[in-house]
Design a protein around this motif. Sequence first.
Motif, PDB file in Angstrom:
ATOM      1  N   THR A  37      41.636  44.158  35.005  1.00  0.00           N
ATOM      2  CA  THR A  37      41.958  42.798  35.426  1.00  0.00           C
ATOM      3  C   THR A  37      41.908  42.682  36.946  1.00  0.00           C
ATOM      4  N   LEU A  38      41.153  41.685  37.406  1.00  0.00           N
ATOM      5  CA  LEU A  38      41.102  41.348  38.829  1.00  0.00           C
ATOM      6  C   LEU A  38      41.889  40.069  39.062  1.00  0.00           C
ATOM      7  N   TYR A  39      42.393  39.894  40.266  1.00  0.00           N
ATOM      8  CA  TYR A  39      43.108  38.667  40.627  1.00  0.00           C
ATOM      9  C   TYR A  39      42.389  38.018  41.798  1.00  0.00           C
ATOM     10  N   SER A  40      42.117  36.738  41.657  1.00  0.00           N
ATOM     11  CA  SER A  40      41.327  36.038  42.667  1.00  0.00           C
ATOM     12  C   SER A  40      42.095  35.903  43.978  1.00  0.00           C
ATOM     13  N   ASP A  41      41.329  35.821  45.070  1.00  0.00           N
ATOM     14  CA  ASP A  41      41.905  35.757  46.409  1.00  0.00           C
ATOM     15  C   ASP A  41      42.307  34.331  46.785  1.00  0.00           C
ATOM     16  N   ASN A  42      43.159  34.264  47.772  1.00  0.00           N
ATOM     17  CA  ASN A  42      43.631  33.000  48.328  1.00  0.00           C
ATOM     18  C   ASN A  42      42.564  32.451  49.284  1.00  0.00           C
ATOM     19  N   LEU A  43      42.043  31.260  48.996  1.00  0.00           N
ATOM     20  CA  LEU A  43      41.010  30.653  49.840  1.00  0.00           C
ATOM     21  C   LEU A  43      41.545  29.570  50.758  1.00  0.00           C
TER      22      LEU A  43
ATOM     23  N   ASP B 226      48.000  34.775  56.868  1.00  0.00           N
ATOM     24  CA  ASP B 226      48.444  36.080  56.400  1.00  0.00           C
ATOM     25  C   ASP B 226      47.911  36.428  55.013  1.00  0.00           C
ATOM     26  N   THR B 227      47.887  35.467  54.102  1.00  0.00           N
ATOM     27  CA  THR B 227      47.474  35.765  52.727  1.00  0.00           C
ATOM     28  C   THR B 227      46.179  35.067  52.337  1.00  0.00           C
ATOM     29  N   GLY B 228      45.654  34.228  53.207  1.00  0.00           N
ATOM     30  CA  GLY B 228      44.428  33.503  52.921  1.00  0.00           C
ATOM     31  C   GLY B 228      43.319  33.858  53.892  1.00  0.00           C
TER      32      GLY B 228
ATOM     33  N   VAL C 121      48.464  27.712  51.983  1.00  0.00           N
ATOM     34  CA  VAL C 121      49.466  28.145  51.006  1.00  0.00           C
ATOM     35  C   VAL C 121      49.685  29.638  51.186  1.00  0.00           C
ATOM     36  N   ARG C 122      50.919  30.011  51.412  1.00  0.00           N
ATOM     37  CA  ARG C 122      51.235  31.435  51.565  1.00  0.00           C
ATOM     38  C   ARG C 122      51.449  32.037  50.176  1.00  0.00           C
ATOM     39  N   GLN C 123      50.463  32.765  49.702  1.00  0.00           N
ATOM     40  CA  GLN C 123      50.551  33.361  48.363  1.00  0.00           C
ATOM     41  C   GLN C 123      49.637  34.573  48.292  1.00  0.00           C
TER      42      GLN C 123
END
Length: 421
Positions: A76-82, A87-89, A143-145
């Motif tokens: 399982t992969l998790y998509s990145d923050n765009l 910091d997280t995007g 969005v910080r995620q």
Amino acid sequence: MLYGMLFLSGGALFALALTWRPAIAPIPVPAPGSFPAGMVERGAVLARLGDCAVCHTAEGGRPLAGGRALATPFGTLYSDNLTPDPDTGIGTWSAEAFRRAMKDGVSRTGSHLYPALPYEHFTHVSDGDLDALYAFLMTRRAVRQKAPANRLIPPLGFRPLLAGWKMLFLHKGAIIVDPARSAEWNRGAYLVEGLGHCGGCHTPRNIAGGEVRSRAYAGGIAEGWRAPPLDRSNPAARGWTPDALYTYLRTGISPDHSAAAGPMGPVVESLSAVPEEDVRAIATYIASRMAGADAGSPSRPTPDDPVRAARLFPEGATLYAGACAGCHGPGAPMMGQGRPALGLASALRDEVPTSAIQAILRGIEPPVAGRGPKMPPFADSLTDAQVAAVLGYARSRYTDRPAWSKLDRAVARARKESAQP
């Protein structure tokens, strides 16, 4: 011994040199007003054509903030923050870094990206379009995620291995214009082969996860559903025309063919809000790939032999009468609302039962503004054997195709896949 150690060390250094990519320096987060409004608007259209939000939005999450689980045969992969969170995007990414990620599959920091980001298609997109897409993304609300850690089969979490994958399967270069074709067809080819990345789902993949280019558009798997062939082997009962495809891609339904289901639903939702000329170009190109498919005349009635089907699948006939006939049977009120007849449904005619099974297990939701066919899920009310019986009956009654073999096993496998990740 010494020479062997030197050889191994040299080989390791050579391999490291092949996989190493430099980092691109971070930049201050650009002000949204620094991008021309027209460029941002164009990027918004391109983002829809590329279905960016579909993969980069977690269920119930903020748009484009990533974290969606993407099941693959390798884990399982998790998509990145765009979003432009620093910091997280991708807030500190330059346009150059973004283009490299899209064309080469390498992040700003130099790490290799997994091909769940379909850079094997995005590599064909022009720099101008990528810059417009970048402008759109950098003007979204930050969005910080942080995405969860990927869960992959060892040693596939070792990203330098992806450099070897790219050497085999990443084919760079612009989409070549065919002067013998219309401007609309060439525009469609550019969108389908590039941002639209239709082959990512509709082309079979090899054991390493690369597209089998010699069988382009011969059908594939997407999120547990069957992406049907978009070539001459397409199973449609009636040949797809550019107009029929346009209607389907725009609304999610073609009365003479199918209703969009599974992963195709979000695609239709995105295409419903892009310029008409782009959807028509896509339809023109795909219809040309399917030209010559062995499909019947639009005026030819579809099969309907309930007696024979009930003799072959008695339990399926009983279940169909109780659970399905109210919507799908001849004269059912639902049939007057543009719902395609079951004999026209590509999933029921396909050589592989996967999508027909998933439609019963998961149901179908109208992709555009709640309009169109809706079907409830039956995963909790029908057993694997019952789903197999209903499908065996429906295929025998409404199509002229041979019965699916080992259907009960296929149902069990599809149910397991629908529960992942």
